[in-house]
Design a protein around this motif. Structure first.
Motif, PDB file in Angstrom:
ATOM      1  N   VAL A 143       0.829  -1.206   0.000  1.00 37.25           N
ATOM      2  CA  VAL A 143       0.000   0.000   0.000  1.00 37.25           C
ATOM      3  C   VAL A 143       0.862   1.253   0.000  1.00 37.25           C
ATOM      4  CG1 VAL A 143      -1.755   1.313   1.252  1.00 37.25           C
ATOM      5  CG2 VAL A 143      -1.882  -1.190   1.164  1.00 37.25           C
ATOM      6  N   GLY A 144       1.826   1.330   0.906  1.00 37.65           N
ATOM      7  CA  GLY A 144       2.695   2.496   1.021  1.00 37.65           C
ATOM      8  C   GLY A 144       3.061   2.736   2.472  1.00 37.65           C
ATOM      9  N   ASN A 145       3.507   3.935   2.758  1.00 39.82           N
ATOM     10  CA  ASN A 145       3.907   4.308   4.115  1.00 39.82           C
ATOM     11  C   ASN A 145       2.914   5.318   4.680  1.00 39.82           C
ATOM     12  OD1 ASN A 145       6.457   3.733   2.374  1.00 39.82           O
ATOM     13  ND2 ASN A 145       7.101   3.333   4.472  1.00 39.82           N
ATOM     14  N   LEU A 146       2.514   5.095   5.917  1.00 42.63           N
ATOM     15  CA  LEU A 146       1.512   5.943   6.544  1.00 42.63           C
ATOM     16  C   LEU A 146       2.013   6.443   7.889  1.00 42.63           C
ATOM     17  CD1 LEU A 146      -0.142   3.286   5.155  1.00 42.63           C
ATOM     18  CD2 LEU A 146      -2.038   4.839   5.641  1.00 42.63           C
ATOM     19  N   SER A 147       1.444   7.532   8.341  1.00 43.78           N
ATOM     20  CA  SER A 147       1.745   8.038   9.687  1.00 43.78           C
ATOM     21  C   SER A 147       0.532   8.761  10.240  1.00 43.78           C
ATOM     22  CB  SER A 147       2.962   8.964   9.685  1.00 43.78           C
ATOM     23  OG  SER A 147       2.645  10.232   9.140  1.00 43.78           O
ATOM     24  N   VAL A 148       0.436   8.738  11.557  1.00 42.54           N
ATOM     25  CA  VAL A 148      -0.576   9.496  12.278  1.00 42.54           C
ATOM     26  C   VAL A 148       0.165  10.341  13.310  1.00 42.54           C
ATOM     27  CG1 VAL A 148      -2.605   9.416  13.768  1.00 42.54           C
ATOM     28  CG2 VAL A 148      -2.317   7.707  11.958  1.00 42.54           C
ATOM     29  N   ALA A 149      -0.127  11.634  13.362  1.00 45.13           N
ATOM     30  CA  ALA A 149       0.591  12.534  14.274  1.00 45.13           C
ATOM     31  C   ALA A 149      -0.389  13.501  14.923  1.00 45.13           C
ATOM     32  CB  ALA A 149       1.680  13.300  13.525  1.00 45.13           C
TER      33      ALA A 149
END
Length: 309
Positions: free
Chosen positions: A97-103
């Protein structure tokens, strides 16, 4: 007193915004940046963005998470006048899918003195602003060699005394290494697209100014022992905001070893410096901000980063 809350709001902005003497609209505190490593380089990080703070600086940089596929970061800044700011992030690789982040970023003030229309002292009130970043980055080498694209959806919340607001915004970004065997990257990030806050009590809307960053990072002395590691990085960012505001940011970072590094930076508001200690799975970053405007106080920032394979 209610009529004065909007005016007093201007004095609740973070020190970095006070320093250049400008009001950047809704979510102006977001200009303070995220992570002590990036701030120690003067905020010239749009072409680097290779850690858990990438969702802020350049979400396309999340695609650089090749070695450590899970990263978490926590920052706290020591601010005067009973103010505080913090940043918490978690980034991960989703195979296929890819790279994700939550901040999450917060800026808060302690009790502020309220006054009525005649200037008499009234009840104290506080201000707290929060932004949640949901970010995505992916390599699109099938489109262009060395190209990554990314975006960050932002959800904003602001509480000011008895008033409250919700909002949204969008950042879109790119990171490009056109010559794969040469250690360099070009970064771009258009921030605050369609960003605004809606005040439920008053029915008014605050808008943010669009902010565009473009930069280049040159990397030298590649390590023969660790992948994706260079001992020296030099960076240059050009930043443009609405109403013809311009800011030049420059920074440099040098790692004596793979565990000990120093850095310095400059922009129109401040001179910065910092250092890092980075064993295998964690990193402690420190940054010092020396204000050049005499309108804000100097700052100390500390960040803890965790990395897992």
């Amino acid at each position: 007193m209610k009529k004065l809350f909007g005016i007093l709001f201007l004095f609740c902005m973070p020190l970095g915004v006070w320093a250049d003497g400008n009001n950047y609209g809704a979510g102006a505190y977001l200009r303070q940046g995220a992570g002590s490593r990036a701030s120690g380089m003067g905020g010239a990080f749009v072409a680097v963005a290779d850690d858990a703070t990438a969702g802020y600086w350049n979400p396309a940089g999340l695609a650089q998470m090749d070695l450590y596929i899970y990263q978490a970061g926590l920052q706290y800044a020591f601010l005067p006048n009973n103010m505080s700011t913090s940043f918490l992030s978690y980034a991960f690789l989703w195979p296929g899918v890819g790279n994700l982040s939550v901040a999450w970023m917060n800026f808060s003030t302690g009790a502020l003195e309220g006054r009525d229309e005649t200037g008499n002292v009234g009840n104290d009130f506080a201000s707290s602003e929060n932004t949640v970043y949901i970010s995505y980055g992916r390599k699109v080498y099938e489109w262009a060699t060395g190209l990554s694209l990314g975006a960050s959806l932002k959800i904003l919340q602001h509480g000011l005394g008895e008033y409250s607001a919700l909002g949204h915004g969008l950042d879109v970004a790119a990171l490009w290494q056109p010559i794969m065997y040469w250690d360099h990257t070009i970064g771009f990030n258009a921030q605050n697209l369609w960003q605004r806050e809606y005040w439920s009590n008053t029915g008014t809307t605050d808008y943010s100014q669009v902010n565009v960053k473009a930069g280049v990072a040159l990397k030298f002395f590649r390590s023969a022992e660790e992948l994706y590691f260079n001992h020296l990085i030099s960076t240059l960012d050009l930043e443009f905001s609405e109403y013809a505001r311009f800011n030049l940011r420059v920074g440099g970072e040098y790692w004596y070893t793979q565990t000990l590094g120093v850095r310095a930076g400059y922009n129109s508001q401040e001179i910065t410096a910092g250092a890092s200690y980075r064993p295998e799975n964690y990193e402690i970053d420190y940054a010092f901000h020396y204000d050049l405007s005499d309108l804000a106080a100097h700052q100390h920032r500390i960040t803890l980063l965790l990395r897992f394979k």
